[in-house]
Design a protein around this motif. Structure first.
Motif, PDB file in Angstrom:
ATOM      1  N   UNK A 102      27.215  27.793  39.753  1.00 31.66           N
ATOM      2  CA  UNK A 102      27.451  27.445  38.354  1.00 31.66           C
ATOM      3  C   UNK A 102      28.570  28.306  37.785  1.00 31.66           C
ATOM      4  N   UNK A 103      29.453  27.662  37.063  1.00 33.17           N
ATOM      5  CA  UNK A 103      30.612  28.330  36.460  1.00 33.17           C
ATOM      6  C   UNK A 103      30.458  28.334  34.942  1.00 33.17           C
ATOM      7  N   UNK A 104      30.825  29.439  34.326  1.00 31.97           N
ATOM      8  CA  UNK A 104      30.672  29.593  32.888  1.00 31.97           C
ATOM      9  C   UNK A 104      32.022  29.896  32.238  1.00 31.97           C
ATOM     10  N   UNK A 105      32.167  29.414  31.013  1.00 35.60           N
ATOM     11  CA  UNK A 105      33.341  29.772  30.223  1.00 35.60           C
ATOM     12  C   UNK A 105      33.274  31.250  29.873  1.00 35.60           C
ATOM     13  N   UNK A 106      34.333  31.757  29.293  1.00 33.67           N
ATOM     14  CA  UNK A 106      34.383  33.175  28.928  1.00 33.67           C
ATOM     15  C   UNK A 106      33.322  33.528  27.890  1.00 33.67           C
ATOM     16  N   UNK A 107      32.897  32.534  27.081  1.00 34.63           N
ATOM     17  CA  UNK A 107      31.884  32.810  26.060  1.00 34.63           C
ATOM     18  C   UNK A 107      30.462  32.682  26.597  1.00 34.63           C
ATOM     19  N   UNK A 108      30.313  32.413  27.894  1.00 37.37           N
ATOM     20  CA  UNK A 108      28.995  32.352  28.504  1.00 37.37           C
ATOM     21  C   UNK A 108      28.366  30.980  28.561  1.00 37.37           C
ATOM     22  N   UNK A 109      28.994  29.968  28.000  1.00 35.05           N
ATOM     23  CA  UNK A 109      28.448  28.612  28.043  1.00 35.05           C
ATOM     24  C   UNK A 109      28.799  27.951  29.373  1.00 35.05           C
ATOM     25  N   UNK A 119      37.098  33.771  33.171  1.00 35.67           N
ATOM     26  CA  UNK A 119      37.876  34.294  32.042  1.00 35.67           C
ATOM     27  C   UNK A 119      38.408  33.166  31.166  1.00 35.67           C
ATOM     28  N   UNK A 120      38.101  31.916  31.503  1.00 38.34           N
ATOM     29  CA  UNK A 120      38.716  30.781  30.830  1.00 38.34           C
ATOM     30  C   UNK A 120      38.171  30.586  29.416  1.00 38.34           C
ATOM     31  N   UNK A 121      39.117  30.436  28.478  1.00 38.49           N
ATOM     32  CA  UNK A 121      38.794  30.188  27.075  1.00 38.49           C
ATOM     33  C   UNK A 121      38.836  28.677  26.846  1.00 38.49           C
ATOM     34  N   UNK A 122      37.687  28.094  26.550  1.00 39.33           N
ATOM     35  CA  UNK A 122      37.607  26.633  26.448  1.00 39.33           C
ATOM     36  C   UNK A 122      38.548  26.073  25.379  1.00 39.33           C
ATOM     37  N   UNK A 127      47.972  33.863  30.068  1.00 38.37           N
ATOM     38  CA  UNK A 127      47.434  35.089  30.662  1.00 38.37           C
ATOM     39  C   UNK A 127      47.468  36.200  29.626  1.00 38.37           C
ATOM     40  N   UNK A 128      46.351  36.886  29.441  1.00 33.55           N
ATOM     41  CA  UNK A 128      46.285  38.005  28.507  1.00 33.55           C
ATOM     42  C   UNK A 128      46.961  39.228  29.115  1.00 33.55           C
ATOM     43  N   UNK A 129      47.309  40.181  28.269  1.00 35.99           N
ATOM     44  CA  UNK A 129      48.007  41.373  28.759  1.00 35.99           C
ATOM     45  C   UNK A 129      47.128  42.215  29.680  1.00 35.99           C
ATOM     46  N   UNK A 130      45.795  41.999  29.636  1.00 35.76           N
ATOM     47  CA  UNK A 130      44.905  42.726  30.539  1.00 35.76           C
ATOM     48  C   UNK A 130      44.642  41.950  31.826  1.00 35.76           C
ATOM     49  N   UNK A 131      45.383  40.870  32.061  1.00 36.90           N
ATOM     50  CA  UNK A 131      45.295  40.129  33.307  1.00 36.90           C
ATOM     51  C   UNK A 131      44.385  38.916  33.298  1.00 36.90           C
ATOM     52  N   UNK A 132      43.577  38.752  32.274  1.00 40.37           N
ATOM     53  CA  UNK A 132      42.663  37.610  32.231  1.00 40.37           C
ATOM     54  C   UNK A 132      43.436  36.294  32.111  1.00 40.37           C
ATOM     55  N   UNK A 133      43.135  35.366  32.999  1.00 37.52           N
ATOM     56  CA  UNK A 133      43.721  34.029  32.893  1.00 37.52           C
ATOM     57  C   UNK A 133      42.871  33.249  31.897  1.00 37.52           C
ATOM     58  N   UNK A 134      43.420  32.990  30.746  1.00 36.86           N
ATOM     59  CA  UNK A 134      42.660  32.359  29.668  1.00 36.86           C
ATOM     60  C   UNK A 134      42.670  30.843  29.759  1.00 36.86           C
ATOM     61  N   UNK A 135      43.741  30.286  30.279  1.00 32.34           N
ATOM     62  CA  UNK A 135      43.828  28.828  30.344  1.00 32.34           C
ATOM     63  C   UNK A 135      44.868  28.427  31.377  1.00 32.34           C
TER      64      UNK A 135
END
Length: 730
Positions: free
Chosen positions: A149-156, A396-399, A434-442
């Motif tokens: 199971x895969x979750x978005x960055x917000x846990x959903x 790390x994905x932001x929906x 990509x955020x400056x801390x490396x997280x791939x957001x989208x």
């Protein structure tokens, strides 16, 4: 010659010799055969006794009997006794001393003996069956298969993969009310029974005789055995094996272990196995959040989800409500729910209309693919273990960003199809944030993963073009330039002037640079425009190609490559060490280009892009290698590059820059052969890269001319996609 024996046998048989044998003197009358001759008897007798004593001395001691021999002897003795008893109790027909029909009726001793013998034989048969029944070392592979199971960055929940919907949980994570709702409905004596129910088995046999199929009678232990070791076929042999295995398993495992296994392997309908997946499918929550009322409904599904899922039919709802009430009442009867608590559950807990667990498809498949690659690598999970399932991948994905990016790309794709349907057939839009801390957001990977598995955001097939210039500028600021072969490096700043005219030949300390074909290498500016002597800061803002091609030569192409790699571009995507490197011959992906620009926004510190925050398996956290930040360029260098990129955005889009309050930096990127168009910009510590290119995937990965689909420098399609996704369109 034959020895003929006279009638009546041999006369006068002796004790110490052959009867009737003649004496040594040849006495024809056989005088010594009976009493022995007076002369020979003493000596012969003395010799015979000596011979016997010698023989007795040589005789070996009899060996002790073996264990097998002793057992055989005892069995023989038992058989003799048992045989004697059988002879006494064996029926005699017709019975003596009786008249009429009574002559044929066995005695009470005979009847009792037959009954005892039957019980004895039955006990021996069951004991033998129990002894030879083995518990397999490995569970049914299907019973242990789980989904990931895969979750978005917000846990959903975002997506799930795997053949089955199952996620195992430990018993301690299942609330007491949930456990006892299941036990009350299925097997209230679970903690005291031996693993099987003799009453239930008898009832099942009677039903089988009456209805022609094996039904009911199974304890939770038996059901667990059926789930994980056997098949679902309804036969006597399977039921018998199930009972034997249940008895043995009950002695091998604790009751809690059996209950945990049962709750994790049972079918609950809606494509789900296990109580955890059932809780999510019917109530959109983890099992830990269920109350007794919801648990009572889920317990009813164990009787047959097709008959008790209330969303399937009105009759199902009637059955479900009735079973739900009965289960709660049973919990009160067995002391697991107080009457007051029961009174609080008056309304049937309506489940969700449909399973909220997301299947993959369209855009989410690209996200899953990227997260899977990172999870396996960062958590050191083999393909085999990952395919077994049971993992929870928190990405790390932001929906919201993914949806906005996808919507913006889809609009550009639709516009391209209307304007130039022929060329738009092979157009691709790679995009990533990509955020400056490396997280791939989208990311935007493509139109639909089920139709095109090729990930447009992660492809390294088209040139960076003038979007590569910030890395050349950063290398020059870091290392300085050399105007002569042996001279010391000279420091440069944003105000250092360089030639900016179109077509200016690239030079080395020895003179012009010649390519392998014997021609002078010269750069060209967009539109053939010449700028004269221009500062490096302004040259970056205006994307002056000739300036940066010469700057790269003076800095050292090895240093340009090293700086680009330190900032985040993959070394494998960097071009050869020729003047074209500074003109953007490298082929970075949208993800890597966004990560490279993020380095400048992060004050010169680079963090490798990553897509997973945390990985757990069945509730237990798995160690994940999360990349850390490292120094790529000096703070002053990063600030100078970011300043030039900010001015580039202001110069190209003054209206949007004013609305953004000067917090946005970015620039356009074009290629000399018009095979790719870029826009890369940063805002609020997030870098987003968009690239438009054409490739015919059915033929090769060779880029094709854009034919106008990339727009112009003044009206760039990548910029429009970027601006709409970030809310700067206008």
């Amino acid at each position: 010659m034959q020895l003929r024996i006279p009638e009546g046998g041999i006369p006068g048989g002796g004790r110490d010799g052959v009867a009737g044998a003649p004496s040594a003197a040849g006495d024809p009358e056989g005088a010594g055969s009976s009493g022995g001759s007076p002369a020979a008897s003493p000596a012969a007798s003395s010799g015979s006794r000596a011979s016997r004593r010698a023989g007795a001395g040589r005789r070996r001691k009899a060996p002790e009997s073996t264990l097998v021999a002793r057992l055989v002897a005892r069995l023989v003795a038992v058989a003799v006794v048992f045989g004697s008893w059988l002879r006494r109790v064996r029926p005699r027909y017709p019975r003596p001393g009786r008249a009429g029909w009574k002559r044929w009726v066995p005695s009470w001793r005979q009847t009792g003996g037959a009954v005892l013998a039957s019980f004895g034989l039955g006990f021996l048969s069951l004991s033998f069956a129990y002894a030879v029944t083995d518990i397999p070392e490995n569970l049914n592979s299907y019973a242990t298969q789980q989904d990931n199971v895969y979750f978005w960055a917000d846990g959903t929940p975002m997506a799930r993969t795997g053949w089955v919907q199952r996620q195992a949980v430990e018993l301690e994570d299942v609330p007491e009310d949930v456990r006892w709702a299941v036990l009350a409905a299925e097997n209230e004596s679970f903690y005291s029974d031996p693993g099987i129910s003799f009453k239930g088995i008898s009832r099942a046999v009677l039903r089988t005789v009456g209805q022609g199929s094996t039904q009911g009678g199974s304890t939770i232990t038996q059901q667990y055995v059926k789930n994980v070791y056997l098949t679902q076929e309804q036969t006597y042999s399977r039921k018998f094996t199930e009972a034997m295995m249940a008895l043995k398993l009950d002695n091998k495992m604790s009751k809690d272990e059996i209950l945990e296994g049962y709750l994790n392997t049972s079918w609950f309908g809606r494509g789900t196995y296990g109580i955890q997946r059932a809780a999510q499918a019917y109530y959109g929550k983890d099992v830990s959040g269920l109350n007794a009322s919801e648990a009572a409904f889920l317990a009813s599904l164990l009787k047959g989800a097709g008959l008790y899922d209330p969303t399937l039919s009105a009759n199902n709802r009637v059955r479900a409500v009735e079973r739900w009430r009965w289960t709660l009442d049973r919990m009160v009867e067995i002391g697991r729910l107080t009457p007051e608590e029961r009174a609080g559950y008056r309304d049937f807990p309506e489940p969700l209309e449909s399973n909220p667990l997301y299947n993959t498809g369209e855009q989410s498949d690209y996200l899953v693919e990227l997260a899977t690659q990172y999870a396996k690598k960062a958590a050191h999970i083999s393909d085999k273990d990952f395919d077994r399932g049971g993992y929870q991948i928190y990405t790390t994905f932001d929906k919201k960003r993914v949806d906005a990016l996808t919507k913006s790309v889809n609009k550009a794709r639709d516009e391209a199809r209307r304007k130039n349907p022929g060329a738009a057939k092979h157009v691709h839009y790679g995009a990533a944030s990509v955020a400056v801390d490396g997280r791939i957001l989208a990311i935007h990977g493509g139109p639909d993963h089920r139709k095109q598995g090729y990930n447009e955001s992660n492809a390294t097939t088209v040139r960076a073009g003038s979007a590569f210039q910030p890395f050349v500028y950063a290398a020059a600021l870091e290392h300085g330039v050399r105007k002569s072969r042996d001279g010391a490096p000279e420091r440069v700043t944003g105000e250092t002037l360089y030639p900016g005219d179109d077509g200016v030949p690239v030079t080395t300390p020895e003179g012009p640079y010649w390519d392998r074909s014997g021609r002078k290498v010269a750069a060209k500016n967009d539109g053939g425009r010449s700028y004269g002597r221009i500062s490096l800061h302004r040259a970056l803002a205006l994307s002056v190609n000739t300036t940066f091609m010469q700057l790269g030569m003076d800095t050292g192409l090895d240093k340009v490559r090293a700086t680009a790699a330190a900032a985040g571009l993959l070394p494998s995507s960097l071009g050869a060490q020729v003047p074209a490197l500074s003109a953007g011959s490298s082929t970075p992906s949208a993800i890597r280009m966004a990560g490279g620009y993020a380095t400048f926004a992060a004050e010169g510190r680079h963090t490798e892009p990553y897509a997973v925050l945390k990985v757990t398996r069945n509730g237990h956290e798995v160690a994940v290698d999360v990349p850390g930040a490292r120094r790529a360029v000096d703070v002053e260098t990063a600030a100078a590059v970011q300043s030039a990129l900010t001015d580039a955005f202001r110069a190209a889009h003054p209206g949007a820059a004013a609305a953004a309050g000067g917090a946005v930096a970015g620039k356009v990127g074009t290629t000399e052969d018009d095979t790719a168009a870029w826009y890369v910009g940063t805002e609020k510590k997030v870098s987003t890269a968009v690239v438009v290119y054409r490739i015919d995937l059915a033929r090769s990965l060779e880029p094709l001319p854009l034919e106008g689909l990339g727009g112009t420098a003044a009206d760039s399609v990548p910029y429009r996609v970027w601006a709409r996704a970030l809310g700067h369109a206008g």
